[in-house]
Design an enzyme around this catalytic site. Structure first.
Site, PDB file in Angstrom:
ATOM      1  N   ALA A   1       0.764  -1.138  -0.040  1.00  0.00           N
ATOM      2  CA  ALA A   1      -0.015  -0.069   0.039  1.00  0.00           C
ATOM      3  C   ALA A   1       0.694   1.594  -0.048  1.00  0.00           C
ATOM      4  CB  ALA A   1      -0.917   0.047   1.173  1.00  0.00           C
ATOM      5  N   ASP A   2       0.733   2.057  -0.896  1.00  0.00           N
ATOM      6  CA  ASP A   2       1.698   3.180  -0.998  1.00  0.00           C
ATOM      7  C   ASP A   2       0.854   4.451  -0.658  1.00  0.00           C
ATOM      8  OD1 ASP A   2       3.889   2.212  -2.070  1.00  0.00           O
ATOM      9  OD2 ASP A   2       3.416   2.861  -4.071  1.00  0.00           O
TER      10      ASP A   2
ATOM     11  N   GLY B   1       4.565  -0.786  -4.430  1.00  0.00           N
ATOM     12  CA  GLY B   1       5.562  -2.125  -4.333  1.00  0.00           C
ATOM     13  C   GLY B   1       6.406  -2.304  -5.856  1.00  0.00           C
TER      14      GLY B   1
ATOM     15  N   GLY C   1       7.455  -4.849  -6.998  1.00  0.00           N
ATOM     16  CA  GLY C   1       7.106  -5.828  -7.624  1.00  0.00           C
ATOM     17  C   GLY C   1       5.612  -5.636  -8.331  1.00  0.00           C
TER      18      GLY C   1
ATOM     19  N   ASN D   1       4.320  -2.779  -9.044  1.00  0.00           N
ATOM     20  CA  ASN D   1       4.372  -1.918 -10.147  1.00  0.00           C
ATOM     21  C   ASN D   1       4.880  -2.645 -11.559  1.00  0.00           C
ATOM     22  OD1 ASN D   1       3.591   0.305  -8.365  1.00  0.00           O
ATOM     23  ND2 ASN D   1       5.957   0.561  -8.075  1.00  0.00           N
TER      24      ASN D   1
ATOM     25  N   THR E   1      19.625   3.022 -15.589  1.00  0.00           N
ATOM     26  CA  THR E   1      18.758   4.078 -15.788  1.00  0.00           C
ATOM     27  C   THR E   1      19.188   5.365 -15.405  1.00  0.00           C
ATOM     28  OG1 THR E   1      17.491   3.555 -13.909  1.00  0.00           O
ATOM     29  CG2 THR E   1      16.714   2.668 -15.730  1.00  0.00           C
TER      30      THR E   1
ATOM     31  N   ASP F   1       5.730  13.819 -11.039  1.00  0.00           N
ATOM     32  CA  ASP F   1       6.143  12.849  -9.859  1.00  0.00           C
ATOM     33  C   ASP F   1       6.865  11.423 -10.762  1.00  0.00           C
ATOM     34  OD1 ASP F   1       5.979  10.846  -7.810  1.00  0.00           O
ATOM     35  OD2 ASP F   1       3.585  10.722  -7.928  1.00  0.00           O
TER      36      ASP F   1
ATOM     37  N   THR G   1       7.959   8.926  -8.926  1.00  0.00           N
ATOM     38  CA  THR G   1       7.729   7.701  -8.081  1.00  0.00           C
ATOM     39  C   THR G   1       7.374   6.510  -9.240  1.00  0.00           C
ATOM     40  OG1 THR G   1       6.928   8.955  -6.438  1.00  0.00           O
ATOM     41  CG2 THR G   1       6.400   6.565  -6.126  1.00  0.00           C
TER      42      THR G   1
ATOM     43  N   ASP H   1      10.246   1.380 -12.148  1.00  0.00           N
ATOM     44  CA  ASP H   1       9.587   0.161 -12.035  1.00  0.00           C
ATOM     45  C   ASP H   1       8.795   0.119 -13.352  1.00  0.00           C
ATOM     46  OD1 ASP H   1      10.278  -0.191  -9.556  1.00  0.00           O
ATOM     47  OD2 ASP H   1       8.375   0.587  -8.695  1.00  0.00           O
TER      48      ASP H   1
END
Length: 290
Positions: free
Chosen positions: A10-11, A37, A39, A41, A204, A232, A234, A238
């Site tokens: 949970a983000d 998470g 994984g 993502n 990256t 953003d 974030t 991923d």
């Protein structure tokens, strides 16, 4: 097919004017919660890129919503177990420029057993991908099983641990890490990336794109990022990784898979959130990146 041994979180997003310093308290302007998470993502990104992504992971009894949401996004969730430990979560502070700082609680992500992973990989076949990160346990057993079954192994080395890479290096086909992690790895192992014996390494570099180091190539190849206004960052890495593996799973060449992944990451940073806002393939095809 992609078998992703990965975290589910949970983000919790806190939007701030700037990131706090040590000992400082800052009031957030906004808050929201979503699926995340590394994984999860990556599983969502791979599924939205057109691959069949099977997630191997665990949530707590409070995590049914996360499984349901992964299913909504096209991820095969048959091998997500429910354990007694609470679902993992991340507290994410995001400043006005889109940069972030994250505190992670692993929770159920460290409750994955070798039996859970083995039961999932028993359905895998030669040529499939095993994708892993460093937010769960069990990578060593998963890698050995995957190698025996003829799978290709991709490892996204975050949260970063040089020892974890040292342990898995002789089994990894593709290593993905960021620029800071690449420098730390070279320092820790006292070797350049090209000397690690890993067939392919993708580094990256944020707004500077990425580079591909292949043990079949004479020099690293650099790829420029697409020019967008980030709000953003974030989940961008991923998203890149999920799209990269999905592209390779669809038999794209490495340069073409990297280009697709860069497009996906560029579109991702224009959105607020993580797994819930990862772009799908049509979003990328319809977007004008010029």
């Amino acid at each position: 097919m992609i078998w992703n041994l990965g975290s589910i979180n949970a983000d919790n997003f806190y939007y701030l004017s700037r990131l706090p310093g040590a000992g400082e308290t800052i009031a957030a302007d906004r808050f929201h919660q979503g699926l995340g998470g590394k994984g999860a993502n990556m599983s969502v990104a791979a599924a939205r890129a057109g691959a069949r992504a099977v997630h191997i992971g665990a949530v707590g009894k409070d995590g049914a919503w996360a499984i349901e949401r992964l299913m909504e996004y096209g991820v095969d969730t048959r091998h997500i177990s429910v354990v007694d430990t609470p679902t993992g979560h991340a507290n994410i502070a995001i400043d006005a420029a889109g940069e972030n700082s994250i505190v992670l609680y692993p929770g159920a992500n460290h409750g994955i057993t070798d039996q859970m992973t083995g039961a999932a990989l028993a359905e895998a076949g030669p040529g499939d991908f095993l994708l892993m990160q460093n937010e769960t346990n069990g990578q060593g057993c998963a890698a050995r099983t995957a190698r025996t079954l003829g799978l290709r192994i991709a490892y996204a080395a975050a949260p970063f641990s040089p020892e974890a890479i040292r342990t898995l290096a002789d089994q990894i086909d593709l290593l993905v890490l960021n620029g800071v992690e690449a420098e730390q790895l070279e320092t820790a192992l006292k070797r350049d990336l090209a000397e690690l014996g890993i067939p392919n390494i993708v580094v990256t570099l944020g707004q500077d794109g990425c580079k591909w180091v292949s043990n079949k190539g004479s020099t690293p190849q650099s790829f420029s990022a697409y020019d967008v206004t980030a709000i953003d960052t974030t989940g961008a890495g991923d998203t890149f990784t999920g799209y990269l593996i999905a592209g390779l799973d669809r038999h794209l060449s490495m340069p073409d898979a990297i280009d697709l992944a860069l497009r996906a990451a560029a579109l991702m940073v224009t959105r607020e959130g993580t797994a819930d806002v990862i772009p799908d393939l049509k979003d990328i095809q319809d977007h004008d990146f010029t």
